[in-house]
Design an enzyme around this catalytic site. Structure first.
Site, PDB file in Angstrom:
ATOM      1  CG  HIS A 253       1.342  -2.159 -15.504  1.00  0.00           C
ATOM      2  ND1 HIS A 253       1.007  -3.427 -15.044  1.00  0.00           N
ATOM      3  CD2 HIS A 253       2.381  -2.326 -16.343  1.00  0.00           C
ATOM      4  CE1 HIS A 253       1.806  -4.316 -15.602  1.00  0.00           C
ATOM      5  NE2 HIS A 253       2.654  -3.680 -16.392  1.00  0.00           N
TER       6      HIS A 253
ATOM      7  N   GLY B  31       0.788  -1.236   0.000  1.00  0.00           N
ATOM      8  CA  GLY B  31       0.000   0.000   0.000  1.00  0.00           C
ATOM      9  C   GLY B  31       0.813   1.276   0.000  1.00  0.00           C
TER      10      GLY B  31
HETATM   11  C1  GAR Z   1       2.926  -1.131  -7.595  1.00  0.00           C
HETATM   12  O1  GAR Z   1       4.250  -1.123  -8.072  1.00  0.00           O
HETATM   13  C2  GAR Z   1       1.958  -1.225  -8.753  1.00  0.00           C
HETATM   14  O2  GAR Z   1       2.398  -0.584  -9.915  1.00  0.00           O
HETATM   15  C3  GAR Z   1       1.890  -2.715  -8.943  1.00  0.00           C
HETATM   16  O3  GAR Z   1       1.876  -3.256  -7.649  1.00  0.00           O
HETATM   17  C4  GAR Z   1       2.662  -2.412  -6.807  1.00  0.00           C
HETATM   18  C5  GAR Z   1       1.886  -2.157  -5.527  1.00  0.00           C
HETATM   19  O4  GAR Z   1       2.701  -1.568  -4.577  1.00  0.00           O
HETATM   20  N1  GAR Z   1       0.740  -3.095  -9.683  1.00  0.00           N
HETATM   21  C6  GAR Z   1       0.731  -4.103 -10.560  1.00  0.00           C
HETATM   22  O5  GAR Z   1       1.699  -4.784 -10.773  1.00  0.00           O
HETATM   23  C7  GAR Z   1      -0.597  -4.318 -11.240  1.00  0.00           C
HETATM   24  N2  GAR Z   1      -0.425  -5.212 -12.356  1.00  0.00           N
HETATM   25  P1  GAR Z   1       2.064  -0.890  -3.278  1.00  0.00           P
HETATM   26  O6  GAR Z   1       1.113  -1.922  -2.650  1.00  0.00           O
HETATM   27  O7  GAR Z   1       3.223  -0.614  -2.389  1.00  0.00           O
HETATM   28  O8  GAR Z   1       1.335   0.336  -3.726  1.00  0.00           O
END
Ligand code: GAR
Length: 197
Positions: A111, A11
């Site tokens: 993404h 998050g």
């Molecule tokens: C982020 O890097 C986002 O771009 C990626 O998950 C991570 C979440 O990090 N999303 C994907 O890969 C979607 N295909 P966070 O929970 O620390 O925000």
């Protein structure tokens, strides 16, 4: 503009949004709820820290999407928040027909690559292994094509000689934490149109 955030992980992107919102930088956007398909996900703690309503919503354990009863639960729960915008911030399930129809033209996703390059899972690793010299992150509208909706904004990140995978991941997250709140602000103030506007 009422914003609902969905996520499955630590998050940090939700935290960047919540931090900017609490500093008054996203007005008139306000985050009204954060939901996760993962029971003890960090994203729920981050929301609690900012005193934003947060909840785990159940989802089929072995599927990478939402289906049937659980999909209805998500739709009905989120509808009660009357969102103008739903932000997928590390939400690791594919959203399909009924959910997309319920919130049509209101869902954005972040993404960690420069789409259309490296869609799908492990995008940072895909780019690192491929040896690209520029990657980054993309914010796009969500439609039926996974990582295929219209692009709203992108931020580039250079891969320097000697960068490790971990460093590249940090650099991309750093870019994400700037661009995602700024897209939400631009949508809130009308500087970026919603589809069909
Ligand atoms: C982020 O890097 C986002 O771009 C990626 O998950 C991570 C979440 O990090 N999303 C994907 O890969 C979607 N295909 P966070 O929970 O620390 O925000």
């Amino acid at each position: 503009m009422r914003v609902v955030i969905l996520g499955s992980g630590s998050g940090t992107n939700a935290e960047a949004i919540l931090c900017a919102a609490s500093a008054g930088q996203l007005a008139p956007a306000q985050v009204v709820a954060v939901y996760s398909d993962v029971q003890h996900a960090g994203i729920l703690e981050k929301a609690a820290h900012y005193e934003v309503k947060n909840s785990h919503l159940s989802a089929p354990s072995r599927r990478a999407s939402l289906h049937g009863e659980s999909e209805n639960l998500w739709i009905e729960t989120i509808k009660k928040d009357a969102p103008d915008l739903i932000v997928l911030a590390g939400f690791m399930r594919i959203l399909k027909g009924p959910f997309l129809q319920a919130f049509s033209d209101k869902i954005i996703n972040i993404h960690p690559s420069l789409l259309p390059g490296f869609p799908g899972l492990e995008a940072i690793r895909q780019a690192f292994v491929r040896g690209v010299k520029i990657t980054g992150c993309t914010i796009h509208w969500v439609n039926e094509v996974v990582d295929g909706g219209e692009i709203i904004a992108q931020a580039p990140v250079r891969v320097m000689p000697g960068d490790t995978y971990e460093l590249l991941e940090q650099k991309i997250h750093g870019a994400e934490h700037v661009v995602l709140p700024s897209v939400i602000r631009d949508l809130a103030i009308g500087a970026t149109p919603f589809p069909g506007e």
